[in-house]
Design an enzyme around this catalytic site. Structure first.
Site, PDB file in Angstrom:
ATOM      1  N   GLU A   1       0.813  -1.215   0.000  1.00 20.44           N
ATOM      2  CA  GLU A   1       0.000   0.000   0.000  1.00 20.44           C
ATOM      3  C   GLU A   1       0.853   1.275   0.000  1.00 20.44           C
ATOM      4  O   GLU A   1       0.338   2.369   0.225  1.00 20.44           O
ATOM      5  CB  GLU A   1      -0.920   0.003   1.219  1.00 20.44           C
ATOM      6  CG  GLU A   1      -1.899  -1.155   1.245  1.00 20.44           C
ATOM      7  CD  GLU A   1      -2.674  -1.211   2.547  1.00 20.44           C
ATOM      8  OE1 GLU A   1      -3.732  -0.580   2.622  1.00 20.44           O
ATOM      9  OE2 GLU A   1      -2.207  -1.883   3.487  1.00 20.44           O
TER      10      GLU A   1
ATOM     11  N   SER B   1      -6.356  -2.757   2.088  1.00 16.96           N
ATOM     12  CA  SER B   1      -6.601  -2.563   0.652  1.00 16.96           C
ATOM     13  C   SER B   1      -6.937  -3.861  -0.078  1.00 16.96           C
ATOM     14  O   SER B   1      -6.765  -3.972  -1.284  1.00 16.96           O
ATOM     15  CB  SER B   1      -5.389  -1.889  -0.019  1.00 16.96           C
ATOM     16  OG  SER B   1      -5.332  -0.536   0.340  1.00 16.96           O
TER      17      SER B   1
ATOM     18  N   TYR C   1      -8.810   0.583  -6.781  1.00 13.00           N
ATOM     19  CA  TYR C   1      -7.849   1.533  -7.326  1.00 13.00           C
ATOM     20  C   TYR C   1      -7.799   1.579  -8.848  1.00 13.00           C
ATOM     21  O   TYR C   1      -6.918   2.217  -9.405  1.00 13.00           O
ATOM     22  CB  TYR C   1      -6.457   1.231  -6.751  1.00 13.00           C
ATOM     23  CG  TYR C   1      -6.442   1.316  -5.247  1.00 13.00           C
ATOM     24  CD1 TYR C   1      -6.687   2.522  -4.596  1.00 13.00           C
ATOM     25  CD2 TYR C   1      -6.209   0.197  -4.455  1.00 13.00           C
ATOM     26  CE1 TYR C   1      -6.698   2.615  -3.219  1.00 13.00           C
ATOM     27  CE2 TYR C   1      -6.211   0.282  -3.067  1.00 13.00           C
ATOM     28  CZ  TYR C   1      -6.457   1.489  -2.462  1.00 13.00           C
ATOM     29  OH  TYR C   1      -6.466   1.570  -1.084  1.00 13.00           O
TER      30      TYR C   1
ATOM     31  N   ARG D   1     -12.701   4.565   9.571  1.00 11.02           N
ATOM     32  CA  ARG D   1     -13.739   4.200   8.602  1.00 11.02           C
ATOM     33  C   ARG D   1     -14.196   2.778   8.879  1.00 11.02           C
ATOM     34  O   ARG D   1     -13.358   1.883   9.063  1.00 11.02           O
ATOM     35  CB  ARG D   1     -13.174   4.303   7.183  1.00 11.02           C
ATOM     36  CG  ARG D   1     -14.242   4.479   6.100  1.00 11.02           C
ATOM     37  CD  ARG D   1     -13.632   4.385   4.712  1.00 11.02           C
ATOM     38  NE  ARG D   1     -13.241   3.006   4.425  1.00 11.02           N
ATOM     39  CZ  ARG D   1     -12.083   2.654   3.867  1.00 11.02           C
ATOM     40  NH1 ARG D   1     -11.194   3.569   3.538  1.00 11.02           N
ATOM     41  NH2 ARG D   1     -11.816   1.376   3.641  1.00 11.02           N
TER      42      ARG D   1
ATOM     43  N   ASP E   1     -16.328  -0.455   7.424  1.00  4.22           N
ATOM     44  CA  ASP E   1     -16.929  -1.100   6.255  1.00  4.22           C
ATOM     45  C   ASP E   1     -17.973  -2.104   6.742  1.00  4.22           C
ATOM     46  O   ASP E   1     -17.722  -2.845   7.698  1.00  4.22           O
ATOM     47  CB  ASP E   1     -15.860  -1.810   5.432  1.00  4.22           C
ATOM     48  CG  ASP E   1     -14.790  -0.854   4.906  1.00  4.22           C
ATOM     49  OD1 ASP E   1     -15.081   0.350   4.785  1.00  4.22           O
ATOM     50  OD2 ASP E   1     -13.665  -1.316   4.632  1.00  4.22           O
TER      51      ASP E   1
ATOM     52  N   GLU F   1     -14.998  -4.614   8.731  1.00  5.76           N
ATOM     53  CA  GLU F   1     -13.753  -4.248   9.383  1.00  5.76           C
ATOM     54  C   GLU F   1     -13.728  -2.761   9.660  1.00  5.76           C
ATOM     55  O   GLU F   1     -14.566  -2.003   9.171  1.00  5.76           O
ATOM     56  CB  GLU F   1     -12.542  -4.641   8.526  1.00  5.76           C
ATOM     57  CG  GLU F   1     -12.454  -3.907   7.198  1.00  5.76           C
ATOM     58  CD  GLU F   1     -11.258  -4.358   6.359  1.00  5.76           C
ATOM     59  OE1 GLU F   1     -10.607  -5.351   6.729  1.00  5.76           O
ATOM     60  OE2 GLU F   1     -10.992  -3.706   5.340  1.00  5.76           O
TER      61      GLU F   1
ATOM     62  N   ASN G   1     -10.994   0.610   9.631  1.00  4.18           N
ATOM     63  CA  ASN G   1      -9.726   1.104   9.095  1.00  4.18           C
ATOM     64  C   ASN G   1      -9.354   2.361   9.876  1.00  4.18           C
ATOM     65  O   ASN G   1     -10.074   3.354   9.833  1.00  4.18           O
ATOM     66  CB  ASN G   1      -9.902   1.416   7.606  1.00  4.18           C
ATOM     67  CG  ASN G   1      -8.607   1.757   6.900  1.00  4.18           C
ATOM     68  OD1 ASN G   1      -7.724   2.376   7.487  1.00  4.18           O
ATOM     69  ND2 ASN G   1      -8.502   1.368   5.642  1.00  4.18           N
TER      70      ASN G   1
ATOM     71  N   GLY H   1      -7.681   5.804   3.567  1.00  6.15           N
ATOM     72  CA  GLY H   1      -7.086   6.530   2.451  1.00  6.15           C
ATOM     73  C   GLY H   1      -7.566   7.972   2.372  1.00  6.15           C
ATOM     74  O   GLY H   1      -8.720   8.270   2.677  1.00  6.15           O
TER      75      GLY H   1
END
Length: 327
Positions: free
Chosen positions: A16, A166, A236, A275, A277, A291, A293, A297
């Site tokens: 990453e 990621s 991405y 964040r 998810d 999960e 984070n 990003g």
């Protein structure tokens, strides 16, 4: 008033690295230049380097300083945007704690725990309205049998590194024939892996941050991908995924989600911005935690900046409030 010296930490030891560099560029562009003097420091296994003004300067790790044009620069604050180790798993946080430097993320303990998907699921278990997929954790040093795994869990299955980000090393398998290859791929990224039952439904991601002393839940984003699941390519590669911010959800459901993720933030002792998810199960719309984070990003099109803009706030103000609230 003299601007604060900000060490913007980017790079790291994982795949990453480039994602982190893009995050750092966007953060640097959006920090208020009247309030903050930003020094981007690239973290590699063998060096911590500041590159600017035609100079390449090694960081003195004894006191976390650099010498630029003959002048010693000490930092007032560290803005960590290293995804994966050592910025997301508590290692940099522990070092900065020893140096007495405030930073923008969760503390070392929370960062280390939340980097481990299985440990995080165990801790958030029991939060009202939150569900988790049935799963098995495997350690590379221990033996494992695909037939036993296949009998314990229902296909399709997600196989993922337990400490990765990621979606690197992640696979979705539909039968026992593909299980061993997926396990080997995940073990290539991490000596611990997680095997989870597939939860069918709509996938979302939502930011939470403490702004002006108050926990603030950002508008949710729905993840719509043409891929079978939201893997590294989907995240991405332009055109593969459509991210809808704010997500098309009823107000009552938004309120329920906000309550759940606020409890997650508090139970895990989070700081700064994180964040979460999650999936809303098909038919019942029950909340399934995927999960969390803790260094999400921050490139211009990343989810948190999208959500900040959707809230009607500038990213510059948002980053400023993160710094002021955690220093």
């Amino acid at each position: 008033m003299k601007p604060m010296n900000i060490a913007l930490l980017a790079g790291g030891f994982t795949g990453e690295y480039e994602v982190s560099i893009n995050s750092a560029k966007n953060i640097a562009q959006n920090l208020d230049a009247d309030k903050y003097k930003v020094y981007t420091i690239l973290i590699n296994r063998d060096s911590w380097v500041y590159e600017g003004g035609g100079e390449s300067v090694m960081v003195d790790k004894n006191d976390f300083s650099i010498t630029v044009a003959g002048e010693r620069v000490k930092f007032d604050f560290a803005f960590i945007t290293v995804h994966g180790t050592p910025g997301e798993d508590g290692k940099l946080q522990g070092y900065l704690d020893l140096m007495g430097i405030p930073y923008n993320t969760c503390d070392a303990t929370t960062s280390a725990i939340t980097m481990n998907k299985a440990y995080t699921k165990a801790l958030v278990h029991g939060i009202h309205g939150l569900n988790t997929a049935k799963s098995i954790q495997l350690h590379q040093k221990d033996g494992h049998d695909t037939a036993t795994i296949a009998s314990a869990l229902k296909f399709p299955l997600f196989i993922k590194p337990n400490n990765g980000g990621s979606s690197v090393g992640m696979s979705k398998v539909y039968n026992v024939a593909g299980l061993q290859e997926a396990i080997d791929r995940a073990f290539h990224e991490d000596p611990q892996i997680l095997i989870e039952e597939f939860i069918k439904g709509r996938e979302f991601s939502i930011g939470i941050a403490r702004l002006n002393g108050k926990i603030t839940v950002l508008p949710a984003t729905e993840i719509l991908t043409t891929k079978d699941f939201f893997d590294y390519e989907a995240k991405y590669t332009t055109g593969v995924t459509n991210e809808v911010t704010p997500a098309d959800l009823p107000e009552e459901k938004n309120h329920q989600i906000a309550e759940i993720v606020t409890h997650v933030y508090l139970r895990l002792n989070c700081r700064g911005m994180v964040r979460v998810d999650f999936i809303l199960l098909e038919d019942t719309q029950e909340f399934y935690f995927i999960e969390i984070n803790t260094t999400p990003g921050q490139s211009a099109n990343s989810l948190i900046p999208q959500q900040v803009r959707a809230m009607g706030m500038s990213v510059t103000d948002f980053y400023g409030q993160i710094i002021e609230g955690t220093k």
